[in-house]
Each structure stands twice: as C-alpha cells, then as structure tokens.
Design a protein around this motif. Sequence first.
Motif, PDB file in Angstrom:
ATOM      1  N   VAL A 114      42.529  59.080  30.831  1.00 55.97           N
ATOM      2  CA  VAL A 114      41.087  59.239  30.769  1.00 55.97           C
ATOM      3  C   VAL A 114      40.594  60.472  31.506  1.00 55.97           C
ATOM      4  N   ASN A 168      42.487  65.433  27.084  1.00 56.82           N
ATOM      5  CA  ASN A 168      41.093  65.430  26.637  1.00 56.82           C
ATOM      6  C   ASN A 168      40.759  66.660  25.794  1.00 56.82           C
ATOM      7  N   ALA A 191      35.442  61.467  30.379  1.00 54.92           N
ATOM      8  CA  ALA A 191      35.359  60.250  29.580  1.00 54.92           C
ATOM      9  C   ALA A 191      34.131  60.261  28.673  1.00 54.92           C
ATOM     10  N   GLN A 208      34.452  60.026  24.540  1.00 59.68           N
ATOM     11  CA  GLN A 208      33.800  58.951  23.791  1.00 59.68           C
ATOM     12  C   GLN A 208      32.631  59.440  22.945  1.00 59.68           C
ATOM     13  N   THR A 237      39.434  56.395  25.394  1.00 60.55           N
ATOM     14  CA  THR A 237      39.940  56.377  26.768  1.00 60.55           C
ATOM     15  C   THR A 237      39.192  55.364  27.610  1.00 60.55           C
ATOM     16  N   LEU A 238      38.229  54.664  27.006  1.00 58.27           N
ATOM     17  CA  LEU A 238      37.507  53.569  27.656  1.00 58.27           C
ATOM     18  C   LEU A 238      37.473  52.386  26.690  1.00 58.27           C
ATOM     19  N   SER A 280      43.772  55.435  27.130  1.00 56.90           N
ATOM     20  CA  SER A 280      43.044  55.063  28.344  1.00 56.90           C
ATOM     21  C   SER A 280      43.768  55.481  29.608  1.00 56.90           C
TER      22      SER A 280
END
Length: 449
Positions: free
Chosen positions: A192, A198, A272, A276, A287-288, A189
């Motif tokens: 993010v 990522n 994000a 997800q 990351t959330l 997180s």
Amino acid sequence: MSRRSSGFHISLQKARLSPPAVLACIYTLFILLGAALLRMPFSNLGEVSFSDALFTAASAVTVTGLVVVDTGSDYTLIGQIIIALLIQIGGLGLMTFAALLLSMLGLTIGMPQRLALRDELGQTGLSELGALVRVVILVAFVAEAIGTAALMFVFVPEFGWSAGFWQALFHAISAFNNAGFSLFSDSLSGYVANPVVNVTITALFVLSGLGFVVIADINKQRRWSKLTLHSKLMLSGTAFLILFAWVLFALLEWTNPATLGGLDNTAARIWASWFQAVTPRTAGFNTLDYAAMNDSTTVMTLGLMLVGGGPSSTAGGIKVTTLIVLALATLAFFRRQERLHIFGRSLGIAEIMKVLALTSLSIFLVLTGLFLVSLTYQGTFIDLVFEVFSAFGTVGLSRGATGELDEFGRLVIIAIMFVGRLGPLTLAFFLATQTTPKVRYPEGKVFLG
C-alpha cells in the motif's frame, strides 16, 4: 456444381455472421477453451470445480478480475500462465492477434476480418487498422516489459529470481490489460505504501486505459494543438476524473480507521488515496479493503466503475468520451444550442444519439443483471450492487459478494462481464435487424420532464 451443393452454399451466405457476432463467438470459444484447460489436473491443485474454472476463464478473457478462488494458491504455475495468456488475448483483442498472425504469414486480411477488427478496436473506418494493430502490439509488449523490470526491484528481493520474475511479469500483464488479477490473496494491500508498485501498476493501466488510438495520436503529433478531438477529450477527461477522485477519496476516507486512518503516515495515505482513485475505472487492483469503506466512498466508486476508460482500450465501462458528450449535450440543451462545441470542433446529432443509446442500454443491462442476481443472493444489497457494477465495467473490484454467489448468480455475472467487454452497442448491433423505413410519418410532440 450440383444443386445440393449450390443450395448449401446459398444457405451459408445467408447464415454469414456479422462482425460483432463473430467477435462474440470467438470470445465464447476462448472462454470455454480456457475453462477446460484450467480444469485439468496440471492447472489446479484439485480444489477447482468446472464452475470455478469457467468463471475464472470468463473473468480473464473479459479482463475483469473478479475471482471465486485464489489465483495464487489454487492454481499451479501452469494454470497461472494460462490465466495470463487469457488476459493478454482478451485485453489486446483476439482479432488483433489474428491480424498479427496473418501479417506474419504474409496473408492478406480480408474485408470480413477487417470489419470484425474495426468493431473490436472501436473504430469507424478501415483505412488505419493495420497501423493501429502494430501500435497495439508494440505499446503492449514494451509497456509490459518495462513494468516487469520495474516490479522486479520489489518482488525479486522478496521471492527470489524465478518467483520474483513471475510475480512481476504476471502483475505487469494483468495491470496493462486492466484485468486486476493478482497472485496475492489480498491483491496488492501488502504494498500500500510502496512507491514502485503504486507508480508502476497505475502507470500501466492508466496508459492502456487511454486507448491505443490516443497513444498513436500522441506518438504521431507530439503537440496538443495537433491532437484529434478524441485525444483531447480523453486526456482532459481522464486527468479531471483522476484528480477529482484522488482528492475526494482522501477527504472521505482520511479518518476511517479501517482504511486511510489505519495507515502509519501521511505519505502512505496519499499513495493509498491515489491508487484507490485510479483503479476503479476498470483496473481492479486494490491496496485497501473496499468492504471497509464508507458508503459515500462506495457510491463514488460505483460511478467511476460505470464510466470506465477510453474506446479502443483494454478498459470497460461506458467510456470517458461518452460521459463528456453527455455532459456537453445537457449543457447545450440548457443553452438552446443545436450542436455541441468543444476544442474548436462541433458534434452533431449522430454522436448524441449514439451516446444516449449506449448509456440507456448500459443502465438497462446493469439493472437487469442486478435484478437477476438478487433473486438468489442472500447477502448485503450494497455488496451485490458493487459486484454487478464491477462486472459490467470489467473492473474486478469486490466487496466479497462474488464468492457467495450460487451457480445462477455466477452465470449472470459471467454474462454481465461478457457484455461489458464486448460493449453494449456491439451487442445491440448483433441483436438488431437493419431495416429501411418505407413510410415517413409526420413529426409529433411529447411532453418530457
């Protein structure tokens, strides 16, 4: 040879285990060995019970990522190394490492070992196993080395050379093997909006989630038209699921202040949404906060976790190809077609029956596991459903229910992770008794629907 020794030899022949049973036994032994090592004083800081160590070892060997203690703060460096080794062995497959070791020693891989290896890699034949094992090992180590080098650009400036290198290596191993273990208490997180994290993390688990058969096929053919039907289905199905989930996640969570709506800018929201959308199909990183997401997003995530990745990969779930064949079978039924047609090829009743068996058994196992865990769990039901789906798909995403489970609930989740890693069809093969019907009955009709 004496009569007693001869009788003992015959009893061993009768007790010879099937390849799926061999795999189940080997995975069980490594889980117990890993639990014993993680319980040792040199592996933890004194706050880890045997139940915690057993759950961690099972989660690592089954490359799930569900945790009941904090990997980064409750385990020492030695403990973290043990977890990384368990992830590597469990992800690439114990039989793969055994085959590699035998090859290095110049020993021939026997037929029983080839059969077990075939089942673990999700193959139907034996002829290409040696080449596939080499592809598995080569792709894994090269991808993890590249991933480690890329992540070092993020972690070394923050933690220093030694700690930064270990952070990069551990997360590269965990990502490629679709394990979802992180050394940070909030997973990823804190990164993010970081493009390097990522791109690198998602590239690792998407690549391995395609399956090593697909990777080998791409490397050999280099052209779409020459790829096998399996590779075409995996590539097209994976691309569709990623794009579909990416767009839908953004639409569902864009204004949620606890998730995307709380990020600073549009670029961070897009990153994000991407992460997800990709991670639920068995990666396990986040990351959330999934507990803060809308119920509609949670339902979408449940579906993605159930589908999973590809056969002969480090991913779990019923697999992308299973979903595609199910959809094609449904479409063929409404079109009154007896065979499925796609990419200039056809699929017969054998493939359809296998897919139906896999899907039915998967649903049965998930519902049974959900029922058993709900007997003693006192929290929110949607959190429990999320946990069970995550365990079966060997995903590792959580809404916080794992840490609230009692000993019985932990054992059930361990069993679900175990079955999810080995595969429902492997379990069914292990439990079933092969018999040849002596009588054929006339066909009957049953009204359905």
